[in-house]
Design an enzyme around this catalytic site. Structure first.
Site: not given
Length: 341
Positions: A130, A187, A190, A194, A210, A240
Site C-alpha cells: 500500500d 445485494c 453496502c 454509505c 468517501c 460498507c
C-alpha cells in the site's frame, strides 16, 4: 513449489495466497484513466502522477514474471458499527485501532520472500504494502483471492472483507490461479449504508464523497453538507464493510497487534479534542493515525462534536475557536454554532 509456498505463507501469518501474472489486467489502465479524468481521486495527486505504473503492473518492474498476492485478516472482535449510536464518542476505523499494518504485513512479506529465494536461488523479489503504485485489489482479484464488491473493496467467500493485502513481485515463474468473479448478486447493503452516497453506481466510488478520504487524505475544510453526514466518524469509515453479509465467513485475525486497544474502540470526543501535538503523537505512536497529524485529526473530532447535538461539548469546541491552524479554528466555530447556547 506452489504448495510449499502456500504452506509457508500460512505459517508466516497469512490466511490466503493467490498468484497472477503482472500483465493479467490489460483493462486496468483504461479504468484508472477514467477514474482520474472524472476527478474522482480528489486531491490524491499521486494517483495521476504515477498512473503509468499504477495502471500497468508489468511496467513497474519489467523483469517480474509472477505476482504473489497475500491476505492477512484483521477481523474485529467487537461490533464496529455500535459506536455510531453514541454521539459523544468517536468512531475510528477498525484497521487503525492498534498497530500500523504497513509494518506488520511487510515484515511477513519479507519472510515469505526470503523463503522463496532460499528455495530457488537467483530469484529476485520486491514487496509492496500500500505504499507504491500497485493496484492491490484488482491484482488480488486476478489472483483469485476474492472480488471487488459493489463498494470496490475486496471480498472473499472464505475471507470476508476484513483483511489487508500484500504483494510480492518475483522473477520466478509460478503457476497462476483463476481470477475470481463477483458474488454480490442483487445485494446492495453496502451501497445503501454509505452515509455520504459515495458510490455513483455499483462497483464505482467517488473518493471526494468517501468519509475515509475526507478524514484521512483531505486536509482542507470539508464541505458543510458532507461534514454533517460524517456523524462521529473521525478516522475512516467501516459502514460498507460492517454491513456486508459475506463477513459471516470472515477469517479470524491471528495477529494480536491488530486487536483493538480498549481506549480506541469508543474514545470520548471531549478528550480527543484537547490533544496538542505531543499528546497526539504519544497516543498514536505506532498507529497509522499518526500520519495525518494533530491538526487534521482534531478537525475531524470537531466535526463529530458539531454533529453530536450535545450542548455539554460546546465548551470543548469553544476552546479551539482561536486555534493556530485556520482549518481547526473554522471547524471549532462551526461546531459551536451547531450546538447553540
Amino acid at each position: 513449489m506452489r504448495d510449499k509456498l502456500e504452506a509457508f505463507a500460512k505459517e508466516a501469518g497469512f490466511a490466503k495466497l493467490g498468484i497472477c501474472r503482472p500483465d493479467a489486467l490489460p483493462e486496468l489502465a483504461e479504468r484508472l484513466q477514467t477514474f482520474v479524468d472524472e476527478g474522482r481521486h480528489g486531491d490524491m495527486a499521486w494517483m495521476a502522477d504515477r498512473m503509468h505504473w499504477r495502471g500497468n503492473p508489468a511496467a513497474l518492474w519489467p523483469e517480474a514474471r509472477s505476482v504473489i498476492m497475500l491476505a492477512e485478516p484483521y477481523t474485529p472482535e467487537h461490533d464496529p458499527l455500535a459506536v455510531l449510536g453514541k454521539p459523544d464518542r468517536a468512531a475510528i476505523s477498525v484497521y487503525a485501532q492498534n498497530r500500523d499494518y504497513h509494518d506488520l504485513v511487510k515484515k511477513r512479506l519479507k519472510a515469505v520472500g526470503r523463503w522463496l529465494i532460499d528455495q530457488a536461488p537467483g530469484t529476485e523479489i520486491k514487496v509492496f504494502v500500500d505504499t507504491a503504485p500497485v493496484m492491490e485489489k484488482p491484482l488480488a482479484q486476478a489472483a483469485g483471492l476474492g472480488w471487488q464488491g459493489k463498494h470496490t473493496n475486496l471480498l472473499g467467500r472464505d475471507l470476508g472483507s476484513w483483511f489487508f493485502l500484500g504483494a510480492i513481485f518475483t522473477t520466478l515463474e509460478l503457476p497462476v490461479d483463476a481470477p475470481e468473479e463477483s458474488h454480490c448478486g442483487s445485494c446492495r447493503a453496502c451501497l445503501d449504508a454509505c452515509p455520504t452516497d459515495a458510490f455513483p453506481a455499483p462497483y464505482q466510488i467517488d473518493a471526494r464523497r468517501c468519509i475515509s478520504y475526507l478524514t484521512i487524505e483531505f486536509g482542507g475544510a470539508v464541505p458543510h453538507d458532507l461534514r454533517e453526514k460524517m456523524g462521529n466518524r473521525i478516522y475512516g469509515c467501516d459502514d460498507c464493510l460492517g454491513v456486508c453479509p459475506w463477513n459471516k465467513f470472515a477469517a479470524e485475525a491471528r495477529e494480536m497487534k491488530y486487536v483493538a486497544r480498549p481506549e480506541l474502540i469508543e474514545p470520548k470526543l471531549s478528550e480527543l479534542a484537547t490533544l496538542d501535538d505531543p499528546a497526539f503523537r504519544a497516543l498514536f505512536s505506532g498507529s497509522p493515525i499518526k500520519r495525518i497529524g494533530r491538526n487534521r485529526f482534531v478537525r475531524n473530532v470537531l466535526y463529530a462534536i458539531g454533529n453530536s447535538s450535545d450542548p455539554a461539548l460546546r465548551p470543548v469546541a469553544e476552546t479551539l475557536v482561536t486555534d493556530p491552524d485556520p482549518v481547526v479554528a473554522e471547524a471549532a466555530r462551526w461546531a459551536v454554532s451547531r450546538l447553540g447556547t
